[in-house]
Design an enzyme around this catalytic site. Structure first.
Site, PDB file in Angstrom:
ATOM      1  N   TYR A  65       0.826  -1.217   0.000  1.00 51.67           N
ATOM      2  CA  TYR A  65       0.000   0.000   0.000  1.00 51.67           C
ATOM      3  C   TYR A  65       0.860   1.267   0.000  1.00 51.67           C
ATOM      4  CZ  TYR A  65      -3.992  -3.033   0.409  1.00 51.67           C
ATOM      5  OH  TYR A  65      -4.930  -4.000   0.135  1.00 51.67           O
ATOM      6  N   ASP A 101      -8.488   5.396  -4.468  1.00 51.93           N
ATOM      7  CA  ASP A 101      -7.798   6.656  -4.751  1.00 51.93           C
ATOM      8  C   ASP A 101      -8.744   7.825  -4.475  1.00 51.93           C
ATOM      9  OD1 ASP A 101      -8.383   5.726  -8.130  1.00 51.93           O
ATOM     10  OD2 ASP A 101      -9.310   7.484  -7.196  1.00 51.93           O
ATOM     11  N   HIS A 116     -14.536   0.221  -0.711  1.00 49.78           N
ATOM     12  CA  HIS A 116     -13.379  -0.597  -0.341  1.00 49.78           C
ATOM     13  C   HIS A 116     -12.311   0.175   0.413  1.00 49.78           C
ATOM     14  CE1 HIS A 116     -14.536  -3.492  -3.834  1.00 49.78           C
ATOM     15  NE2 HIS A 116     -15.378  -3.551  -2.816  1.00 49.78           N
ATOM     16  N   GLY A 181     -15.632   1.395 -15.759  1.00 50.09           N
ATOM     17  CA  GLY A 181     -14.315   0.833 -15.449  1.00 50.09           C
ATOM     18  C   GLY A 181     -14.286  -0.226 -14.375  1.00 50.09           C
ATOM     19  N   SER A 183     -14.829  -4.579 -13.726  1.00 46.71           N
ATOM     20  CA  SER A 183     -15.024  -5.905 -14.345  1.00 46.71           C
ATOM     21  C   SER A 183     -16.257  -6.598 -13.775  1.00 46.71           C
ATOM     22  CB  SER A 183     -13.777  -6.768 -14.107  1.00 46.71           C
ATOM     23  OG  SER A 183     -13.584  -6.937 -12.696  1.00 46.71           O
ATOM     24  N   ALA A 226     -12.747   5.268 -20.586  1.00 48.23           N
ATOM     25  CA  ALA A 226     -13.539   6.168 -19.731  1.00 48.23           C
ATOM     26  C   ALA A 226     -13.496   7.616 -20.212  1.00 48.23           C
ATOM     27  CB  ALA A 226     -13.016   6.075 -18.294  1.00 48.23           C
TER      28      ALA A 226
HETATM   29  N1  APR Z   1     -11.423   3.108 -19.265  1.00 51.53           N
HETATM   30  C1  APR Z   1     -12.482   2.382 -18.786  1.00 51.53           C
HETATM   31  N2  APR Z   1     -12.377   1.109 -18.328  1.00 51.53           N
HETATM   32  C2  APR Z   1     -11.142   0.556 -18.384  1.00 51.53           C
HETATM   33  C3  APR Z   1      -9.999   1.232 -18.860  1.00 51.53           C
HETATM   34  C4  APR Z   1     -10.184   2.570 -19.315  1.00 51.53           C
HETATM   35  N3  APR Z   1      -9.156   3.293 -19.808  1.00 51.53           N
HETATM   36  N4  APR Z   1      -8.935   0.374 -18.776  1.00 51.53           N
HETATM   37  C5  APR Z   1      -9.408  -0.781 -18.249  1.00 51.53           C
HETATM   38  N5  APR Z   1     -10.728  -0.685 -18.033  1.00 51.53           N
HETATM   39  C6  APR Z   1     -11.656  -1.687 -17.473  1.00 51.53           C
HETATM   40  C7  APR Z   1     -11.306  -3.132 -17.754  1.00 51.53           C
HETATM   41  O1  APR Z   1     -11.817  -3.535 -19.014  1.00 51.53           O
HETATM   42  C8  APR Z   1     -12.017  -3.837 -16.598  1.00 51.53           C
HETATM   43  O2  APR Z   1     -13.361  -4.146 -16.934  1.00 51.53           O
HETATM   44  O3  APR Z   1     -11.627  -1.559 -16.069  1.00 51.53           O
HETATM   45  C9  APR Z   1     -12.004  -2.792 -15.476  1.00 51.53           C
HETATM   46  C10 APR Z   1     -11.023  -3.106 -14.373  1.00 51.53           C
HETATM   47  O4  APR Z   1     -11.442  -4.282 -13.737  1.00 51.53           O
HETATM   48  P1  APR Z   1     -10.667  -4.735 -12.415  1.00 51.53           P
HETATM   49  O5  APR Z   1      -9.205  -4.641 -12.649  1.00 51.53           O
HETATM   50  O6  APR Z   1     -11.268  -6.050 -11.996  1.00 51.53           O
HETATM   51  O7  APR Z   1     -11.015  -3.613 -11.345  1.00 51.53           O
HETATM   52  P2  APR Z   1     -12.323  -3.471 -10.481  1.00 51.53           P
HETATM   53  O8  APR Z   1     -13.543  -3.958 -11.222  1.00 51.53           O
HETATM   54  O9  APR Z   1     -12.354  -2.096  -9.957  1.00 51.53           O
HETATM   55  O10 APR Z   1     -12.026  -4.481  -9.261  1.00 51.53           O
HETATM   56  C11 APR Z   1     -12.973  -4.497  -8.213  1.00 51.53           C
HETATM   57  O11 APR Z   1     -11.547  -6.009  -6.996  1.00 51.53           O
HETATM   58  O12 APR Z   1      -9.468  -6.624  -6.340  1.00 51.53           O
HETATM   59  C12 APR Z   1     -10.615  -5.991  -5.919  1.00 51.53           C
HETATM   60  O13 APR Z   1     -10.751  -4.365  -4.238  1.00 51.53           O
HETATM   61  C13 APR Z   1     -10.351  -4.561  -5.557  1.00 51.53           C
HETATM   62  O14 APR Z   1     -11.848  -2.681  -5.821  1.00 51.53           O
HETATM   63  C14 APR Z   1     -11.245  -3.776  -6.492  1.00 51.53           C
HETATM   64  C15 APR Z   1     -12.273  -4.799  -6.915  1.00 51.53           C
END
Ligand code: APR
Length: 242
Positions: A65, A101, A116, A181, A183, A226
């Site tokens: 972190y 962030d 989170h 943004g 998954s 985004a």
């Molecule tokens: N603009 C928009 N989306 C984007 C971009 C971009 N420039 N680049 C990547 N992405 C998308 C990817 O396609 C994906 O669907 O952002 C998503 C990121 O997914 P993850 O990495 O799984 O992140 P997130 O969904 O925030 O994860 C959720 O998982 O590990 C835990 O606590 C952690 O808060 C996090 C949670």
């Protein structure tokens, strides 16, 4: 959709819920978790983001972190954060983010729920309500006033998500939902969209959208990054509020 929005604009200020994940901060230079070269490619979740990992090797977790906190202090919000902040000129906007962030806040958004936790806050290992702002490294021996070791104010895997109930309340009377943004793989955050009122317009922005059109009515997908996709959604919403 335009009928729904048209009807809403005559009634009241719209309440817009924005659900964001790591992808909205990607263009600011912060890694996502599950993309290629993402954080979970280089780290074992259970070692760096779980209570068990912190018990086993607190220095490793603190360093994970510390590195992310230092990087956060070097980056700035991108156009997507700025566009979302702009929505507040005519709407009630509540951001419910999985991100730790502070880029939404730095872009000017005033109502942000961090499901989170927050990278720029710490808390006592013995009192989860003893939270304070902290923008430095946390090291072993940094303690709260009661002498207990400090830890990042982050919700680790396996820990409760205290803000979830408030998030459900907020989305339950949304007039529109924007999802950017994420998954959609981590619950309970990924299930929030189902608490929006039936027929609420949902705008989904992600270059690799992971949401099936079948299971959500009124879904519009912007399969793009985004910074460009969010601007298109904001333009649609604000154009309907002459
Ligand atoms: N603009 C928009 N989306 C984007 C971009 C971009 N420039 N680049 C990547 N992405 C998308 C990817 O396609 C994906 O669907 O952002 C998503 C990121 O997914 P993850 O990495 O799984 O992140 P997130 O969904 O925030 O994860 C959720 O998982 O590990 C835990 O606590 C952690 O808060 C996090 C949670």
């Amino acid at each position: 959709m335009s009928t729904t929005l048209g009807w809403i604009k005559k009634m009241k200020k719209m309440k817009i819920i924005v659900l964001t994940g790591a992808g909205i901060s990607a263009e600011s230079g912060l890694k996502t978790f599950r993309d290629a070269d993402g954080l979970w490619e280089g780290h074992d979740i259970m070692e760096v983001a779980s209570p068990e990992g912190f018990t086993k090797n607190p220095a490793l977790v603190l360093d994970f972190y510390n590195q992310r906190r230092r990087q956060l202090l070097e980056v700035t919000p991108n156009e997507a954060h700025t566009q979302i902040a702009k929505l507040e000129t005519k709407n009630e906007v509540v951001i419910i983010t999985q991100n730790v962030d502070d880029l939404h806040e730095r872009a000017g958004s005033s109502n942000v729920l961090h499901l989170h936790g927050e990278l720029l806050k710490v808390r006592s290992t013995q009192n989860e309500y003893n939270i304070k702002y902290w923008d430095k490294d946390i090291v072993l021996g940094d303690t709260c006033e009661d002498g207990h070791q400090l830890r990042p104010h982050i919700v680790w895997f396996g820990e409760a998500v205290p803000m979830f109930e408030k998030a459900v309340l907020e989305i339950s009377n949304a007039d529109a939902v924007i999802i950017v943004g994420t998954s959609m793989q981590v619950y309970p955050a990924a299930g929030l969209v189902h608490y929006a009122p039936k027929n609420t317009p949902i705008y989904f922005v992600d270059p690799k959208p992971n949401i099936s059109q079948s299971f959500i009515d009124n879904l519009t997908i912007y399969a793009e990054k985004a910074s460009t996709g969010v601007k298109k959604v904001v333009d649609v919403l604000l154009d309907n509020q002459d």
